[in-house]
Design a protein around this motif. Structure first.
Motif, PDB file in Angstrom:
ATOM      1  N   ARG A 219      46.710  68.235  64.036  1.00 18.49           N
ATOM      2  CA  ARG A 219      45.722  68.809  64.958  1.00 18.49           C
ATOM      3  C   ARG A 219      46.416  69.314  66.221  1.00 18.49           C
ATOM      4  N   GLU A 220      46.033  70.501  66.637  1.00 12.84           N
ATOM      5  CA  GLU A 220      46.585  71.063  67.880  1.00 12.84           C
ATOM      6  C   GLU A 220      45.872  70.427  69.078  1.00 12.84           C
ATOM      7  N   PRO A 221      46.515  70.388  70.225  1.00 14.36           N
ATOM      8  CA  PRO A 221      45.870  69.760  71.398  1.00 14.36           C
ATOM      9  C   PRO A 221      44.773  70.640  72.002  1.00 14.36           C
ATOM     10  N   LYS A 222      43.678  70.710  71.291  1.00 15.42           N
ATOM     11  CA  LYS A 222      42.525  71.501  71.753  1.00 15.42           C
ATOM     12  C   LYS A 222      41.298  70.597  71.674  1.00 15.42           C
ATOM     13  N   ALA A 223      40.225  70.945  72.324  1.00 15.36           N
ATOM     14  CA  ALA A 223      38.992  70.149  72.280  1.00 15.36           C
ATOM     15  C   ALA A 223      38.403  70.176  70.871  1.00 15.36           C
ATOM     16  N   TRP A 224      38.514  71.305  70.216  1.00 15.94           N
ATOM     17  CA  TRP A 224      38.010  71.445  68.842  1.00 15.94           C
ATOM     18  C   TRP A 224      39.160  71.207  67.866  1.00 15.94           C
ATOM     19  N   TYR A 225      38.847  71.180  66.567  1.00 22.50           N
ATOM     20  CA  TYR A 225      39.883  70.942  65.552  1.00 22.50           C
ATOM     21  C   TYR A 225      40.582  72.251  65.216  1.00 22.50           C
ATOM     22  N   GLU A 226      41.789  72.369  65.686  1.00 27.02           N
ATOM     23  CA  GLU A 226      42.570  73.601  65.489  1.00 27.02           C
ATOM     24  C   GLU A 226      43.852  73.226  64.728  1.00 27.02           C
ATOM     25  N   HIS A 227      44.200  74.012  63.732  1.00 29.94           N
ATOM     26  CA  HIS A 227      45.358  73.668  62.898  1.00 29.94           C
ATOM     27  C   HIS A 227      46.223  74.905  62.663  1.00 29.94           C
ATOM     28  N   GLU A 228      47.473  74.814  63.058  1.00 29.46           N
ATOM     29  CA  GLU A 228      48.410  75.908  62.775  1.00 29.46           C
ATOM     30  C   GLU A 228      49.159  75.652  61.488  1.00 29.46           C
ATOM     31  N   GLU A 229      49.178  74.401  61.059  1.00 28.70           N
ATOM     32  CA  GLU A 229      49.750  74.052  59.753  1.00 28.70           C
ATOM     33  C   GLU A 229      48.963  72.868  59.196  1.00 28.70           C
ATOM     34  N   LEU A 230      49.135  72.591  57.904  1.00 30.69           N
ATOM     35  CA  LEU A 230      48.391  71.490  57.285  1.00 30.69           C
ATOM     36  C   LEU A 230      49.175  70.189  57.439  1.00 30.69           C
ATOM     37  N   GLY A 231      48.431  69.119  57.682  1.00 29.59           N
ATOM     38  CA  GLY A 231      49.064  67.810  57.807  1.00 29.59           C
ATOM     39  C   GLY A 231      48.520  66.828  56.789  1.00 29.59           C
ATOM     40  N   TYR A 232      48.559  65.566  57.148  1.00 29.11           N
ATOM     41  CA  TYR A 232      48.192  64.476  56.233  1.00 29.11           C
ATOM     42  C   TYR A 232      47.436  63.407  57.016  1.00 29.11           C
ATOM     43  N   ASN A 233      46.801  62.504  56.274  1.00 29.42           N
ATOM     44  CA  ASN A 233      46.208  61.323  56.914  1.00 29.42           C
ATOM     45  C   ASN A 233      47.128  60.143  56.609  1.00 29.42           C
ATOM     46  N   TYR A 234      48.200  60.024  57.372  1.00 31.45           N
ATOM     47  CA  TYR A 234      49.263  59.048  57.077  1.00 31.45           C
ATOM     48  C   TYR A 234      49.471  58.037  58.215  1.00 31.45           C
ATOM     49  N   ARG A 235      48.649  58.107  59.258  1.00 28.83           N
ATOM     50  CA  ARG A 235      48.928  57.263  60.430  1.00 28.83           C
ATOM     51  C   ARG A 235      48.571  55.802  60.141  1.00 28.83           C
ATOM     52  N   MET A 236      49.299  54.898  60.778  1.00 22.89           N
ATOM     53  CA  MET A 236      48.993  53.461  60.655  1.00 22.89           C
ATOM     54  C   MET A 236      47.719  53.144  61.440  1.00 22.89           C
ATOM     55  N   SER A 237      46.917  52.195  60.929  1.00 18.36           N
ATOM     56  CA  SER A 237      45.699  51.834  61.661  1.00 18.36           C
ATOM     57  C   SER A 237      46.008  50.796  62.742  1.00 18.36           C
ATOM     58  N   ASN A 238      45.121  50.739  63.719  1.00 17.12           N
ATOM     59  CA  ASN A 238      45.311  49.828  64.853  1.00 17.12           C
ATOM     60  C   ASN A 238      45.255  48.360  64.402  1.00 17.12           C
ATOM     61  N   ILE A 239      44.439  48.056  63.385  1.00 15.76           N
ATOM     62  CA  ILE A 239      44.305  46.677  62.885  1.00 15.76           C
ATOM     63  C   ILE A 239      45.614  46.257  62.208  1.00 15.76           C
ATOM     64  N   VAL A 240      46.112  47.158  61.388  1.00 20.18           N
ATOM     65  CA  VAL A 240      47.362  46.907  60.664  1.00 20.18           C
ATOM     66  C   VAL A 240      48.529  46.724  61.648  1.00 20.18           C
ATOM     67  N   ALA A 241      48.548  47.558  62.687  1.00 23.29           N
ATOM     68  CA  ALA A 241      49.627  47.461  63.689  1.00 23.29           C
ATOM     69  C   ALA A 241      49.579  46.105  64.390  1.00 23.29           C
ATOM     70  N   ALA A 242      48.369  45.567  64.576  1.00 26.19           N
ATOM     71  CA  ALA A 242      48.238  44.256  65.224  1.00 26.19           C
ATOM     72  C   ALA A 242      48.956  43.185  64.400  1.00 26.19           C
ATOM     73  N   ILE A 243      48.812  43.258  63.097  1.00 30.08           N
ATOM     74  CA  ILE A 243      49.526  42.296  62.228  1.00 30.08           C
ATOM     75  C   ILE A 243      51.032  42.479  62.429  1.00 30.08           C
ATOM     76  N   GLY A 244      51.454  43.722  62.506  1.00 28.26           N
ATOM     77  CA  GLY A 244      52.884  44.020  62.662  1.00 28.26           C
ATOM     78  C   GLY A 244      53.458  43.431  63.943  1.00 28.26           C
ATOM     79  N   ILE A 245      52.680  43.483  65.027  1.00 26.71           N
ATOM     80  CA  ILE A 245      53.172  42.921  66.299  1.00 26.71           C
ATOM     81  C   ILE A 245      53.394  41.417  66.141  1.00 26.71           C
TER      82      ILE A 245
END
Ligand code: PLP
Length: 395
Positions: A219-245
């Motif tokens: 996602r580009e840094p815009k208020a709306w969803y703007e995409h110059e290229e396609l990405g993925y849904n690969y980010r770690m979740s906040n709950i999972v990161a808590a276990i990691g800490i």
């Protein structure tokens, strides 16, 4: 039936639960949030990486690196032969042809001489690979300095797959501090776990920043969803990161226990003829993620002078397969060594440099239960079965 002993179950020995509760309380039950930022920062500090991006898995990290390199049909990648398939799967999904490099029998990691040979051939044929993926096997670093300088000679990016090696060292540097980029796994059976998760690190800020953006659909840094290229849904979740800490806080204790488990096996089994432990490379400290043994001969002739009275001359079946069966019958999980990639049906067309070392290890090797929570009694149970039933003369 006695208690089941698993190969490498998670061990929640710190304040993981409190961290997860804090994540809930913050309201960030989402694929971003303060725990993700904190886990990234603390992990980066632990492995001495200037930049890190927390992801849903190590496989996702590898996929993002393949995207960064624009790996596509017609490209080649060179990868360790003795590994888990995820090391190379993403590159192959994108159309690359894999070439596998056998391991060195003194470390069980990528043999630098064979890599040099493969790259020299590729240079001559104008078929240099898009990347070399070198794996830190069972928590032991590959020979970073040699592999890195060989890759640099040919200008080929080196990816370190340190999925199994969080906490290992190479010449007193943390695992993953080499090459173009590195990846780590927090799968349920790894050194530290977040239930599932991974990390991508690099000395190059651009690689990590682009991976972070792509892991959130680019996602580009815009208020709306703007995409110059396609990405993925690969980010770690906040709950999972808590276990990691929580897990990171007890990493030193986990490493201490893993080494103790290895030492306890060695103490009990070192005198058993035919059993050899995974060698330790001279350049670092492995994590001993799993204790791995090799049964040096499938059928062992009991030596006359070491056999108890009456047992001399018996020919004994002693193999990884038989041990696995015996342990399984006693409700204990063990696992053969990774099947080499060049023997996998899916890679029957792939090239291989060497191959006999990994083949031999696959024929003879076995991963013993190595969970961080394993007790001395558990280890005794495993070893007694291996000694008494596998080796009748050792009763
Ligand atoms: C060497 C290696 N590479 C990659 C992976 C993939 O990790 P993940 O399950 O986090 O995608 C694993 C283990 O799962 C592994 O052992």
């Amino acid at each position: 039936m006695s208690k089941r002993i698993f190969l490498s179950p998670p061990w929640m020995g710190g304040n993981e639960r409190e961290m997860v509760e804090a994540a809930f309380a913050s309201g960030y039950v989402a694929p971003c949030g303060p725990m993700v930022d904190r886990f990234e920062a603390e992990f980066a500090q632990t492995v001495n990486a200037p930049y890190a991006c927390a992801l849903a898995s190590c496989s996702a990290a590898l996929d993002l690196l393949c995207h960064e390199l624009r790996i596509q049909k017609g490209d080649r990648v060179f990868c360790s032969d003795l590994t888990f398939v995820a090391s190379v799967a993403s590159a192959v999904h994108r159309g690359a042809t894999p070439v596998f490099i056998d391991c060195d029998d003194t470390s069980w990691t990528m043999n630098p001489d064979l890599l040099a040979e493969a790259l020299a051939d590729a240079k001559r044929d104008n078929t240099l690979p898009k990347a070399v993926i070198a794996v830190d096997l069972y928590g032991q670093c590959c020979d970073y300095d040699r592999i890195e300088s060989i890759c640099e000679n040919y200008g080929v990016p080196l990816i370190i797959d340190a999925a199994e090696a969080v906490g290992a060292t190479y010449k007193q540097r943390p695992a993953g501090t080499a090459g173009w980029a590195s990846v780590y796994s927090f799968n349920g059976n790894k050194i530290i776990t977040t239930s599932g998760g991974g990390m991508l690190t690099s000395r190059d800020q651009g690689i990590v920043e682009r991976a972070r953006k792509r892991s959130q659909q680019s996602r580009e840094p815009k208020a709306w969803y703007e995409h110059e290229e396609l990405g993925y849904n690969y980010r770690m979740s906040n709950i999972v990161a808590a276990i990691g800490i929580g897990q990171l806080q007890i990493l030193p204790e986990i490493l201490r226990r893993k080494q103790q488990i290895f030492d306890a096996y060695r103490e009990r089994l070192h005198s058993v003829p035919g059993i050899r432990f995974m060698p330790k490379a001279p350049y670092g400290e492995p994590t001993r993620w799993l204790t791995v043994v090799e049964f040096c001969s499938k059928v062992l002739k009991c030596p006359q002078d070491s056999a108890p009275e009456g047992a001399g001359g018996i020919t004994l079946e002693l193999s990884n397969a038989r041990t696995l069966e015996l342990l399984s019958a006693a409700n204990i999980e063990s696992r053969p060594i990774w099947k080499p990639m060049h023997l996998q049906p899916v890679f029957r067309e792939a090239g291989i440099y060497g191959g006999t070392v990994s083949e031999q290890l696959f024929q003879t090797g076995l991963c013993l239960p190595s969970g961080t929570g394993l007790t001395r009694d558990d280890i005794d149970r495993v070893c007694e079965i291996m000694k008494k039933k596998g080796l009748p003369y050792d009763k």
